[in-house]
Design an enzyme around this catalytic site. Structure first.
Site, PDB file in Angstrom:
ATOM      1  N   CYS A 379     -19.814  14.950  50.031  1.00  0.00           N
ATOM      2  CA  CYS A 379     -19.475  14.323  48.758  1.00  0.00           C
ATOM      3  C   CYS A 379     -20.341  13.116  48.439  1.00  0.00           C
ATOM      4  O   CYS A 379     -20.063  12.391  47.468  1.00  0.00           O
ATOM      5  CB  CYS A 379     -18.000  13.918  48.755  1.00  0.00           C
ATOM      6  SG  CYS A 379     -16.884  15.315  48.992  1.00  0.00           S
ATOM      7  N   LYS A 445      -6.402  11.408  48.464  1.00  0.00           N
ATOM      8  CA  LYS A 445      -6.907  12.764  48.758  1.00  0.00           C
ATOM      9  C   LYS A 445      -7.030  12.913  50.265  1.00  0.00           C
ATOM     10  O   LYS A 445      -7.777  12.184  50.919  1.00  0.00           O
ATOM     11  CB  LYS A 445      -8.247  12.989  48.081  1.00  0.00           C
ATOM     12  CG  LYS A 445      -8.812  14.390  48.297  1.00  0.00           C
ATOM     13  CD  LYS A 445     -10.116  14.570  47.528  1.00  0.00           C
ATOM     14  CE  LYS A 445     -10.713  15.947  47.754  1.00  0.00           C
ATOM     15  NZ  LYS A 445     -11.977  16.131  47.024  1.00  0.00           N
ATOM     16  N   ARG A 455     -13.289  25.846  48.208  1.00  0.00           N
ATOM     17  CA  ARG A 455     -14.667  25.770  48.694  1.00  0.00           C
ATOM     18  C   ARG A 455     -15.375  27.113  48.571  1.00  0.00           C
ATOM     19  O   ARG A 455     -16.586  27.172  48.384  1.00  0.00           O
ATOM     20  CB  ARG A 455     -14.671  25.251  50.128  1.00  0.00           C
ATOM     21  CG  ARG A 455     -14.236  23.782  50.192  1.00  0.00           C
ATOM     22  CD  ARG A 455     -14.051  23.251  51.594  1.00  0.00           C
ATOM     23  NE  ARG A 455     -13.578  21.864  51.538  1.00  0.00           N
ATOM     24  CZ  ARG A 455     -13.210  21.160  52.601  1.00  0.00           C
ATOM     25  NH1 ARG A 455     -13.249  21.716  53.813  1.00  0.00           N
ATOM     26  NH2 ARG A 455     -12.797  19.913  52.465  1.00  0.00           N
ATOM     27  N   ARG A 467     -15.041  16.319  56.510  1.00  0.00           N
ATOM     28  CA  ARG A 467     -14.858  15.190  55.583  1.00  0.00           C
ATOM     29  C   ARG A 467     -13.788  14.221  56.050  1.00  0.00           C
ATOM     30  O   ARG A 467     -13.288  13.403  55.270  1.00  0.00           O
ATOM     31  CB  ARG A 467     -14.507  15.735  54.192  1.00  0.00           C
ATOM     32  CG  ARG A 467     -15.674  16.527  53.589  1.00  0.00           C
ATOM     33  CD  ARG A 467     -15.332  17.176  52.282  1.00  0.00           C
ATOM     34  NE  ARG A 467     -16.492  17.905  51.787  1.00  0.00           N
ATOM     35  CZ  ARG A 467     -16.445  18.933  50.967  1.00  0.00           C
ATOM     36  NH1 ARG A 467     -15.280  19.367  50.523  1.00  0.00           N
ATOM     37  NH2 ARG A 467     -17.543  19.540  50.564  1.00  0.00           N
ATOM     38  N   GLU A 483      -4.464   2.888  49.003  1.00  0.00           N
ATOM     39  CA  GLU A 483      -5.519   3.514  48.207  1.00  0.00           C
ATOM     40  C   GLU A 483      -5.174   3.480  46.720  1.00  0.00           C
ATOM     41  O   GLU A 483      -6.019   3.187  45.872  1.00  0.00           O
ATOM     42  CB  GLU A 483      -5.732   4.957  48.669  1.00  0.00           C
ATOM     43  CG  GLU A 483      -6.394   5.114  50.034  1.00  0.00           C
ATOM     44  CD  GLU A 483      -7.903   4.949  49.967  1.00  0.00           C
ATOM     45  OE1 GLU A 483      -8.424   4.543  48.902  1.00  0.00           O
ATOM     46  OE2 GLU A 483      -8.574   5.228  50.980  1.00  0.00           O
ATOM     47  N   LYS A 498      -3.554  14.527  46.140  1.00  0.00           N
ATOM     48  CA  LYS A 498      -4.052  15.868  46.466  1.00  0.00           C
ATOM     49  C   LYS A 498      -4.080  16.023  47.981  1.00  0.00           C
ATOM     50  O   LYS A 498      -4.618  15.144  48.664  1.00  0.00           O
ATOM     51  CB  LYS A 498      -5.455  16.040  45.880  1.00  0.00           C
ATOM     52  CG  LYS A 498      -6.120  17.375  46.177  1.00  0.00           C
ATOM     53  CD  LYS A 498      -7.521  17.428  45.568  1.00  0.00           C
ATOM     54  CE  LYS A 498      -8.196  18.769  45.860  1.00  0.00           C
ATOM     55  NZ  LYS A 498      -9.555  18.825  45.297  1.00  0.00           N
TER      56      LYS A 498
END
Length: 573
Positions: A379, A445, A455, A467, A483, A498
């Site tokens: 990302c 997330k 994906r 990730r 967050e 998510k």
């Protein structure tokens, strides 16, 4: 109706006042007496010093508030803060001038601890110094629960509770009076009554809460009823239920919830959580070319489509009442920087222009991330060791967001989980004169196993590693609040969680911690599981779809991003 109150305050305190206001005759038959702790003025001075040094005072009962005030005096001009076990304790603390930071829904430590767990970021317990004044017979639950959450707790006995001088005589009076019942407001009162052991009948015994009821049963005392809430109203309901069923063989259903379920129209009228197409956002995978429709094998019913076909799908969604789509682009070529993400002729920017021209009222959101565009599938840009470079990625994300916004996107939706990207994107949008573009942040997330089919669809699986270094650990919930708070402070307009189904508790916590709209992403793996089970006849697919989306809404999501958008909208028609 005539009830005996057995607490140390002769008139039953606020409970007695509330009962009498409801027309109940009360009789004071205390089983306990309250005595001030030794120390007098010296203890009062020590309490004032401890209050000044503590971050917060914890009160477990209205009696503790009153005893504290007698010794230490009122909080003073500057409000002192406290946390309170139950609404009655919180009410008494506010009357005394305390600011109540958290209160439990009912009696007992568990309710307060649950309320503390739901506090917004910055008001948690780790490192807090808490003063806990109370009885010398206080249960350890609250102190232990606070310490388990990282607080430094100092307990100070400020009053003692003792049995009355002649417990047997007090028990005898309970049996001799003409009573509809007697109220035991604490485990201590139950212990005194059981230990008195006097023969003879007793009136029906009612517990003020589940903790007292459990103590009564353990001691062999019959429980005629338990107040669902530690209030006069809650106690009176328990007494009325017993009165309508004197045998006590089973509680008579004074309240019958089934009355509200008897037919579809009535169920719909009283439904707490509602689902309509207007809260749904449909993901769309856009590819180069024309007339392209490529089924995604792991997501039955989902296709990768060219811009012209995306316009047809968007029109069909609008006809069903779905107001918004979120676009994901699959470019013709990829590179280490993901430059296709800001290509004005790339699939997403082209789709934004076409969709907005065809239907200006359609809400078009653009996902902003580099994973679909980078040759390595991460990302952000990588360093020589293959790790994502956070700060070097921020200008690229900002560039992509500005390109989508200039194309006409109503919202840009960063999903990369780089630190500081919301602030960077907001600044870039404002600098470009795009102040009105919404910023929907994937603030929460998780590094989840439920992204596999996505994906496949987007061709965005990492070529090496994973990730977990930048997406959240699935075991963390408090971090989600951090967050969300950071992204809100940086300028996010909507907070997105998510995945959704495995993180309904997180959605609920985020909803309680922010006043911003909350979205949740019902992700590809969640969609694929429902489709696979329905195809095999293991579940009713239509019902599972509706329950899935309702559960996300019930947890607190205002908006739901879901691949079920079109079929759910049809089912709702």
């Amino acid at each position: 109706m005539r009830l005996a109150l057995t607490g140390p305050d002769g008139d039953g305190g606020s409970l007695g006042e509330g009962l009498r206001a409801l027309g109940v005759e009360t009789l004071a038959l205390p089983l306990l007496v309250e005595e001030p702790a030794a120390g007098g003025e010296a203890l009062g001075g020590a309490l004032r010093a401890k209050r000044a040094a503590a971050d917060c005072v914890a009160f477990a009962s209205p009696r503790a508030v009153d005893a504290f005030l007698r010794l230490a005096g009122p909080p003073g001009p500057a409000k002192a803060c406290c946390i309170a076990v139950g609404p009655e304790t919180a009410r008494r603390a506010r009357e005394a001038g305390f600011e109540v930071l958290a209160e439990g829904e009912g009696p007992g430590a568990a309710g307060l601890l649950a309320a503390l767990d739901a506090l917004p970021v910055g008001r948690g317990l780790p490192g807090s110094r808490i003063l806990l004044p109370g009885s010398d017979r206080a249960r350890p639950d609250l102190a232990e629960g606070l310490r388990a959450r990282g607080a430094a707790v100092e307990t100070v006995p400020i009053y003692s509770v003792r049995p009355v001088a002649d417990p047997a005589a007090a028990r005898g009076r309970l049996g001799a009076e003409a009573l509809d019942g007697a109220v035991l407001a604490s485990p201590s009162a139950a212990e005194v009554l059981a230990a008195a052991g006097a023969p003879g009948p007793l009136p029906p015994l009612f517990a003020i809460g589940p903790t007292t009821a459990a103590s009564m049963r353990r001691l062999g005392l019959p429980v005629a009823g338990t107040a669902a809430a530690a209030t006069a109203e809650g106690l009176l309901l328990a007494v009325k239920e017993r009165t309508m069923n004197p045998s006590g063989t089973a509680p008579f259903p004074l309240s019958r919830p089934r009355r509200l379920r008897r037919d579809p129209a009535l169920r719909a009228m009283v439904r707490e959580t509602r689902l309509d197409p207007g809260c749904l956002v449909a993901p769309v995978f856009v590819v180069p070319g024309e007339g392209v429709r490529e089924p995604v094998e792991s997501m039955p019913g989902v296709e990768r489509v060219s811009v012209d076909e995306a316009a047809k799908d968007a029109a069909a969604l609008r006809a069903l009442g779905v107001p918004a789509v979120i676009l994901f682009g699959i470019p013709a070529a990829k590179d280490p920087q993901g430059s296709g993400a800001w290509d004005p002729e790339g699939p997403v920017c082209r789709a934004v222009r076409v969709l907005k021209a065809a239907d200006p009222a359609l809400q078009v959101w653009a996902d902003v991330c580099l994973c679909e565009y980078t040759s390595h599938g991460h990302c952000g840009v990588l360093d020589g060791r293959g790790a994502v470079r956070n700060d070097e990625t921020l200008p690229l994300l900002s560039r992509a967001a500005v390109a989508c916004a200039r194309a006409g996107a109503d919202a840009v939706c960063p999903s990369d989980m780089m630190d500081g990207r919301v602030g960077a994107i907001r600044a870039a949008l404002d600098h470009a004169g795009l102040q009105d573009t919404l910023l929907v942040s994937y603030a929460v997330k998780y590094a989840s196993a439920f992204y596999g089919p996505f994906r496949d669809a987007a061709g965005s699986a990492p070529q090496s590693g994973d990730r977990k270094g930048y997406q959240m650990d699935p075991g963390n919930a408090r971090e989600a609040l951090r967050e969300a708070a950071l992204d809100e402070a940086e300028g996010a307009d909507v907070i997105l969680v998510k995945p959704a189904l495995a993180y309904l508790d997180v959605i609920h916590r985020v909803r309680a911690a922010t006043n911003l709209p909350v979205a949740a992403y019902n992700v590809s793996g969640e969609y694929a599981m429902v489709k696979a089970a329905a195809a095999r006849g293991w579940i009713d697919g239509d019902r599972a779809v509706m329950e899935t989306l309702l559960s996300i809404r019930r947890a607190g999501a205002d908006l739901v991003v879901t691949y079920h958008a079109a079929e759910a909208a049809r089912l709702l028609q």
